[in-house]
Design a protein around this motif. Structure first.
Motif, PDB file in Angstrom:
ATOM      1  N   GLN A   1       0.837  -1.204   0.000  1.00  0.00           N
ATOM      2  CA  GLN A   1       0.000   0.000   0.000  1.00  0.00           C
ATOM      3  C   GLN A   1       0.875   1.259   0.000  1.00  0.00           C
ATOM      4  OE1 GLN A   1      -0.965  -2.524   2.476  1.00  0.00           O
ATOM      5  NE2 GLN A   1      -2.330  -3.303   0.881  1.00  0.00           N
ATOM      6  N   HIS A   2       2.047   1.164  -0.591  1.00  0.00           N
ATOM      7  CA  HIS A   2       2.981   2.289  -0.635  1.00  0.00           C
ATOM      8  C   HIS A   2       3.184   2.902   0.744  1.00  0.00           C
ATOM      9  CE1 HIS A   2       3.337   2.001  -4.960  1.00  0.00           C
ATOM     10  NE2 HIS A   2       4.292   2.907  -4.899  1.00  0.00           N
ATOM     11  N   MET A   3       3.469   1.998   1.689  1.00  0.00           N
ATOM     12  CA  MET A   3       3.900   2.344   3.047  1.00  0.00           C
ATOM     13  C   MET A   3       2.825   3.089   3.828  1.00  0.00           C
ATOM     14  SD  MET A   3       6.588   0.741   2.572  1.00  0.00           S
ATOM     15  CE  MET A   3       7.568   0.882   4.062  1.00  0.00           C
ATOM     16  N   LYS A   4       1.574   2.667   3.664  1.00  0.00           N
ATOM     17  CA  LYS A   4       0.460   3.200   4.444  1.00  0.00           C
ATOM     18  C   LYS A   4      -0.036   2.125   5.433  1.00  0.00           C
ATOM     19  CE  LYS A   4       0.128   6.998   1.881  1.00  0.00           C
ATOM     20  NZ  LYS A   4       1.259   6.802   0.996  1.00  0.00           N
ATOM     21  N   TYR A   5      -0.613   2.597   6.528  1.00  0.00           N
ATOM     22  CA  TYR A   5      -1.315   1.697   7.412  1.00  0.00           C
ATOM     23  C   TYR A   5      -2.565   2.391   7.921  1.00  0.00           C
ATOM     24  CZ  TYR A   5       0.493   3.923  11.777  1.00  0.00           C
ATOM     25  OH  TYR A   5       0.783   4.778  12.804  1.00  0.00           O
ATOM     26  N   VAL A   6      -3.486   1.621   8.486  1.00  0.00           N
ATOM     27  CA  VAL A   6      -4.780   2.175   8.894  1.00  0.00           C
ATOM     28  C   VAL A   6      -4.702   2.671  10.328  1.00  0.00           C
ATOM     29  CG1 VAL A   6      -7.221   1.691   9.262  1.00  0.00           C
ATOM     30  CG2 VAL A   6      -6.041   0.709   7.289  1.00  0.00           C
ATOM     31  N   GLU A   7      -5.118   3.913  10.525  1.00  0.00           N
ATOM     32  CA  GLU A   7      -5.193   4.514  11.850  1.00  0.00           C
ATOM     33  C   GLU A   7      -6.486   5.319  11.906  1.00  0.00           C
ATOM     34  OE1 GLU A   7      -1.745   6.486  14.324  1.00  0.00           O
ATOM     35  OE2 GLU A   7      -2.660   8.013  13.039  1.00  0.00           O
ATOM     36  N   TYR A   8      -7.309   5.062  12.928  1.00  0.00           N
ATOM     37  CA  TYR A   8      -8.603   5.732  13.070  1.00  0.00           C
ATOM     38  C   TYR A   8      -9.452   5.581  11.803  1.00  0.00           C
ATOM     39  CZ  TYR A   8      -6.122   7.863  16.986  1.00  0.00           C
ATOM     40  OH  TYR A   8      -5.378   8.051  18.126  1.00  0.00           O
ATOM     41  N   GLY A   9      -9.356   4.403  11.193  1.00  0.00           N
ATOM     42  CA  GLY A   9     -10.220   4.095  10.067  1.00  0.00           C
ATOM     43  C   GLY A   9      -9.798   4.658   8.734  1.00  0.00           C
TER      44      GLY A   9
END
Length: 640
Positions: free
Chosen positions: A344-352
């Motif tokens: 995900q091109h260095m993304k992660y899920v935070e607060y949705g």
């Protein structure tokens, strides 16, 4: 031809140039402009967008004079496109609407006009014919993920839960014709080979654009002030327009701090992207956008910065060994460091919502590991980042060269390692002891790291390497329309000024793999089409866009056949077993240690080949290079 020509014809002294005109677009021009050079179309920047624009202009107007100004020397040309993962995305005609819906969701909460989405989707679907025809003529070809001819479905969608993510499409790259293998920098190299065939395109290397020349009454862009390799300032008139395709501001820390609030960040791409285009655009009244999106759209990756190189290396995306952790400024683990964030091109899920990884808020960050990892695999990516793709550095597989250089810190004990990297020995030992205890317990109670990726850090010597946020691209620049015309703050085009590529990209939040290179091609071509009031009719000799079925391998004679896959660090001999006319086994009989993929990935890919009885199968995510090499070797072996 186009390389290394001196820009001649200086007709005014430098003193008169500097005093009469300076480097400011606000200066009133003389009644009679004086120029050192005159061309039809002037392109600033020789990455993929600049190449595509030059080629499209040449197709439309073969007699037009086209000049490309490139800031970097010829040996370091290519922009971010040469250092990228080389994927460009191609939706099918029937997948256009789904692709638009997907990109619309990626752009939230910063939508772009619907007509821009229409332009991107239709051009991405249509331009494959032009790409094929252009590179075929220069001895290159388009290759597709999974190998073989164009077929739909061979692509990695980064945000599969978004509406529209099931669109029909494929991912493509460019390679030398007949090579059958992925090529580092292949997209830029294929287009460059096509440029070199055109007599009316000239590339002036080591010649940066310094300023735009703008008529103060009409606001039209008349030309460019540039600096030649000898340091002379020269004025170049552009009759049909100037295209800025000179990239973003990844390598300008001041701009990063002012426009994105990042304290420390480097580039993994070209060091030439220092925001030159942004500065010029602001001075002529362009409306700026995407300077600070919700995320760094291309993501900031995990870099290894060393004094010898201006751009960073990238931390290896995945490790076979689990004996490693990352620690933050408090000498604590701070996230689940083993997930495949690169998908995900260095993304992660935070607060949705998807956000950037926390590293830029956690600095300084160190990768800590033991000898099990250090002696068995590279801590840096061996195929992605500027020092490798463009400057030719080869990172040693067991890291011994980099340890000797001092890039990786080595110590016999954890406490000694802590002192060498400026950490509290008690705190570092406690962090590792806590991690090791969770390995023994079979669960990560802090960040839910997969136990299968965890291995105790307990085999001396111990190692550390500092990690830094590193950018692959920025998207800030001027807003442009679908003709790639630069807009002013009233939404009107600035006459004769165009923009393409990552500078002012349409990407406004989350980035889908393959969009940047496809956008570079589409926006570069759009600028040339508007400037020359036409459109290229070049098409591929192999018609693209057909939902062509992959061909079956021919009936094979029983036996064992082999071929060589040339890996980056050694040859891998692939042996194919044929029984009853079918592929029944594939094995790396020599050089297996040169594969980057792990045993599970290799086994899964081999099984896919056996199940399909064909070399034309989809690659395994995270092991694309090896899969493509093995596929090509299997294909070569069965020909025997």
């Amino acid at each position: 031809m186009n390389i290394g020509r001196r820009l001649t014809g200086l007709v005014v002294s430098m003193f008169m140039l500097l005093t009469a005109f300076g480097c400011s677009t606000a200066t009133e021009p003389k009644t009679e402009e004086k120029w050192d050079r005159e061309v039809d179309f002037l392109i600033v920047g020789y990455g993929l967008a600049g190449e595509a624009a030059a080629l499209e202009a040449s197709d439309i107007a073969p007699d037009a004079s086209i000049l490309v100004l490139e800031k970097m020397p010829e040996t370091l040309a290519g922009g971010n496109s040469i250092a990228s993962g080389q994927t460009f995305i191609v939706p099918s005609e029937s997948g256009v609407e789904g692709f638009k819906e997907y990109i619309r969701n990626c752009n939230e909460p910063n939508p772009i006009p619907e007509e821009y989405l229409d332009f991107l989707a239709t051009e991405f679907a249509d331009q494959i014919k032009w790409v094929q025809g252009t590179v075929n003529a220069a001895g290159y070809e388009v290759g597709y993920v999974g190998g073989g001819p164009l077929r739909w479905g061979s692509l990695v969608v980064e945000f599969a839960e978004f509406p529209g993510a099931g669109f029909e499409g494929t991912s493509a790259h460019i390679r030398k014709e007949g090579s059958g293998a992925f090529e580092n920098g292949g997209v830029w190299k294929g287009f460059n080979a096509a440029v070199e065939m055109r007599d009316n395109i000239e590339v002036a290397y080591s010649t940066p654009a310094i300023d735009l020349i703008q008529d103060p009454q009409t606001k039209a862009i008349l030309g460019v002030i540039a600096q030649d390799p000898e340091g002379n300032l020269i004025r170049i008139k552009a009759n049909k327009g100037v295209l800025l395709a000179c990239g973003g501001f990844e390598n300008n820390l001041e701009m990063q701090r002012n426009y994105h609030g990042m304290d420390t960040v480097y580039t993994a791409g070209t060091p030439g992207n220092t925001g030159d285009g942004i500065r010029m655009l602001m001075k002529v009244g362009a409306k700026m956008w995407h300077m600070n999106n919700q995320t760094q759209s291309g993501g900031f990756w995990l870099g290894i910065k060393v004094p010898e190189y201006e751009s960073t290396f990238m931390r290896n995306m995945t490790f076979k060994s689990g004996a490693w952790i990352e620690i933050d400024s408090d000498t604590q683990r701070f996230y689940n460091e083993s997930k495949d964030y690169h998908r995900q091109h260095m993304k992660y899920v935070e607060y949705g919502r998807y956000v950037d990884l926390p590293h830029e808020r956690a600095l300084p960050v160190h990768l800590i590991f033991d000898d099990k990892l250090a002696s068995s695999e590279s801590v840096a990516s061996q195929w992605l980042s500027w020092p490798i793709t463009t400057e030719g550095y080869v990172w040693s597989k067991n890291n011994e060269d980099e340890i000797a250089k001092g890039w990786i810190i080595k110590a016999d004990t954890i406490e000694e390692l802590a002192e060498k990297i400026g950490r509290d020995p008690v705190e570092l030992k406690a962090a590792i002891d806590r991690y090791n205890a969770m390995v023994d317990a079979g669960a990560d109670s802090d960040f839910n790291r997969d136990p299968a990726t965890m291995e105790k850090i307990d085999q001396a010597p111990y190692y550390a390497v500092e990690l830094t946020p590193t950018l692959v691209a920025t998207t800030g620049g001027a807003q442009r329309n679908t003709h790639s015309q630069v807009l002013d703050w009233d939404g009107n085009p600035i006459p004769n000024l165009y923009e393409a590529g990552e500078l002012g990209s349409y990407v406004s939040n989350l980035y889908q793999n393959g969009v940047f290179l496809s956008e570079a091609i589409a926006s570069g071509r759009a600028a040339a089409q508007h400037a020359f009031d036409g459109k290229s009719t070049v098409t591929s000799v192999v018609e693209a866009g057909s939902n062509e079925e992959k061909p079956a391998d021919p009936k094979l004679e029983d036996g064992k056949y082999d071929a060589i896959y040339k890996g980056q660090h050694g040859d891998i001999k692939i042996e194919v077993t044929i029984s009853d006319g079918k592929i029944t086994n594939v094995e790396a009989v020599e050089g297996k240690e040169f594969l980057f993929m792990d045993d599970t990935q290799l086994s899964d890919y081999i099984q896919a080949i056996i199940d399909a009885d064909s070399s034309e199968v989809d690659t395994i995510s995270g092991a694309t290079l090896d899969c493509q090499g093995i596929s090509a070797a299997v294909k070569e072996a069965v020909k025997k």
